[in-house]
Motif scaffolding. Structure first.
Motif, PDB file in Angstrom:
ATOM      1  N   UNK A 145    -129.005  19.888  -3.380  1.00  9.72           N
ATOM      2  CA  UNK A 145    -128.650  18.494  -3.713  1.00  9.72           C
ATOM      3  C   UNK A 145    -128.922  18.217  -5.182  1.00  9.72           C
ATOM      4  N   UNK A 146    -130.091  18.690  -5.628  1.00  5.21           N
ATOM      5  CA  UNK A 146    -130.502  18.438  -7.012  1.00  5.21           C
ATOM      6  C   UNK A 146    -129.534  19.096  -7.981  1.00  5.21           C
ATOM      7  N   UNK A 172    -134.999  16.091 -16.462  1.00  9.21           N
ATOM      8  CA  UNK A 172    -135.316  15.895 -15.043  1.00  9.21           C
ATOM      9  C   UNK A 172    -134.941  17.141 -14.259  1.00  9.21           C
ATOM     10  N   UNK A 173    -133.834  17.729 -14.616  1.00 11.36           N
ATOM     11  CA  UNK A 173    -133.362  18.911 -13.879  1.00 11.36           C
ATOM     12  C   UNK A 173    -134.251  20.128 -14.150  1.00 11.36           C
ATOM     13  N   UNK A 192    -130.642  10.615  -9.524  1.00 10.19           N
ATOM     14  CA  UNK A 192    -129.966   9.910  -8.437  1.00 10.19           C
ATOM     15  C   UNK A 192    -130.116  10.594  -7.089  1.00 10.19           C
ATOM     16  N   UNK A 193    -131.275  11.216  -6.877  1.00 10.67           N
ATOM     17  CA  UNK A 193    -131.501  11.871  -5.578  1.00 10.67           C
ATOM     18  C   UNK A 193    -132.807  11.348  -4.977  1.00 10.67           C
ATOM     19  N   UNK A 194    -132.972  11.573  -3.674  1.00  9.69           N
ATOM     20  CA  UNK A 194    -134.199  11.139  -3.027  1.00  9.69           C
ATOM     21  C   UNK A 194    -135.277  12.191  -3.223  1.00  9.69           C
ATOM     22  N   UNK A 195    -136.513  11.811  -2.907  1.00  4.55           N
ATOM     23  CA  UNK A 195    -137.637  12.739  -3.047  1.00  4.55           C
ATOM     24  C   UNK A 195    -137.492  13.930  -2.106  1.00  4.55           C
ATOM     25  N   UNK A 254    -123.750  14.748 -12.973  1.00  5.65           N
ATOM     26  CA  UNK A 254    -124.218  13.838 -14.031  1.00  5.65           C
ATOM     27  C   UNK A 254    -124.042  14.454 -15.408  1.00  5.65           C
ATOM     28  N   UNK A 255    -124.349  15.759 -15.495  1.00  2.65           N
ATOM     29  CA  UNK A 255    -124.237  16.422 -16.797  1.00  2.65           C
ATOM     30  C   UNK A 255    -122.803  16.365 -17.294  1.00  2.65           C
ATOM     31  N   UNK A 256    -121.903  16.495 -16.367  1.00  2.00           N
ATOM     32  CA  UNK A 256    -120.488  16.443 -16.709  1.00  2.00           C
ATOM     33  C   UNK A 256    -120.121  15.044 -17.199  1.00  2.00           C
TER      34      UNK A 256
END
Ligand SMILES: [Zn+2]
Ligand SMILES: [Zn+2]
Length: 372
Positions: free
Chosen positions: A20-21, A53-54, A11-14, A28-30
């Protein structure tokens, strides 16, 4: 199987920053942690996607490869994930997410209320590059330290100004849930609040709800005389700020010391190779030897000094950084025999006379050993 856009997964931009990441991942993990979604069979898969992804986007090198093209990144090994040896090398992040749980104390329920109490700030490690001279003499230097500090706008609560965090309904503010496992009563971090015990409904915009801000702080550090490469100097209380009024973490400064072209460090000793003429070696001589930090020391070479013979000059080495007595290591002098490449006429005559005078067979011992 199509490769999903990893940025979308998080859910982040490029253009998202590493911070931010990280932030998005933690959130999200939570949310998607399988323990928090026992009724949803898809939650675990979703959680794995997020982790995957992370793993890639949090690693600058892997992220670059991924940006350059998923095809290149995933290589010829077929589609899908579990690629390129991806692994969670940022374990600190997950343990962080759970607020440092997992010690024996937690299993035995000793620190189940730790989350409500204060918490010590993170220890930070910073590297300082020193010249040979500064390491030898000691120096007071400033070190840039990336620390986390409580956000001033929300007072470190993470809640938007004017609001305050609310007690987590899942764990009642304890930050942990107990689970009976027969003999042991297990405590595990509350997934809803990430072990914090509180939930922020309207996050502070300055810190995005984390309550913390990353800052570069300059810390003045005293490097002791005789500092070695890789030495660790602990500066208590100069790491990240504590949470909820807890003590600050420590700063660990690791020294990197540049090499010297002549003096090689060996513990608190220095080794120096000193050229010695064959006449000095044969007859013996008083010679001057350079000393680390300037000046010279006198050394008596005995007659018949062999090549690579070592001499120890006591107390002419580095100050012992850990000792208070002003003790120093030694200077180890290694004699290196120099044979003249050219001879003057007179020298040649002397040596030729010597060759006639001296009927010596230097290889006699060698051949004896070969024969036996
Ligand atoms: Zn909770
Ligand atoms: Zn804030």
């Amino acid at each position: 199987m199509e490769t999903e856009d990893l940025y979308k997964v998080l859910g982040v931009s490029k253009e998202a920053s590493q911070e931010d990441i990280r932030r998005s991942y933690r959130k999200l993990a939570r949310e998607h942690h399988p323990d928090a979604n026992r009724d949803d069979p898809r939650a675990e898969e979703r959680f794995k996607e997020i982790q995957h992804a992370y793993e890639i986007l949090s690693n600058p090198e892997k992220r670059r490869q991924y940006d350059e093209g998923p095809r290149a990144f995933f290589g010829g090994g077929g589609p899908g994930r579990g690629t390129a040896g991806a692994r969670v090398d940022d374990l600190s992040d997950l343990s962080d997410l759970f607020g440092g749980f997992g010690g024996l104390g937690d299993i035995f329920g000793r620190s189940t209320r730790a989350t409500e109490a204060s918490r010590k700030g993170q220890n930070i490690t910073a590297t300082v590059n020193l010249s040979f001279k500064d390491a030898l003499n000691g120096v007071t230097t400033r070190v840039n330290v990336p620390v986390e500090e409580a956000c001033g706008d929300c007072g470190g609560t993470g809640a938007a100004p004017g609001t305050s965090p609310r007690t987590c309904p899942e764990c009642g503010g304890r930050g942990v849930r107990s689970r009976d496992q027969g003999f042991f009563a297990f405590s595990e971090p509350c997934v809803r609040c990430g072990g914090e015990g509180t939930i922020v409904e309207k996050p502070c915009r300055t810190c995005s709800g984390s309550g913390r801000l990353r800052k570069a702080r300059q810390v003045t550090v005293r490097i002791p005389a005789g500092a070695k490469d890789g030495m660790k100097i602990r500066v208590p209380g100069r790491g990240s700020a504590g949470k909820r009024g807890g003590p600050a973490g420590d700063l660990n400064v690791v020294t990197r010391v540049g090499e010297h072209p002549v003096f090689k460090r060996r513990g608190d000793d220095f080794v120096v190779e000193v050229p010695v003429s064959f006449v000095e070696a044969a007859l013996g001589a008083q010679i001057q030897v350079p000393r680390p930090g300037g000046g010279t020391v006198r050394l008596r070479l005995p007659a018949g000094t062999q090549d690579s013979k070592q001499f120890r000059v006591r107390g002419a080495g580095a100050p012992k950084a850990r000792a208070r007595s002003g003790e120093r290591g030694d200077l180890i002098v290694r004699a290196r025999l120099v044979v003249p490449k050219k001879l003057k006429r007179r020298e040649r005559e002397i040596l030729e006379a010597l060759a006639e005078e001296r009927d010596e067979d230097v290889r006699e011992e060698l051949f004896k050993k070969v024969g036996s």
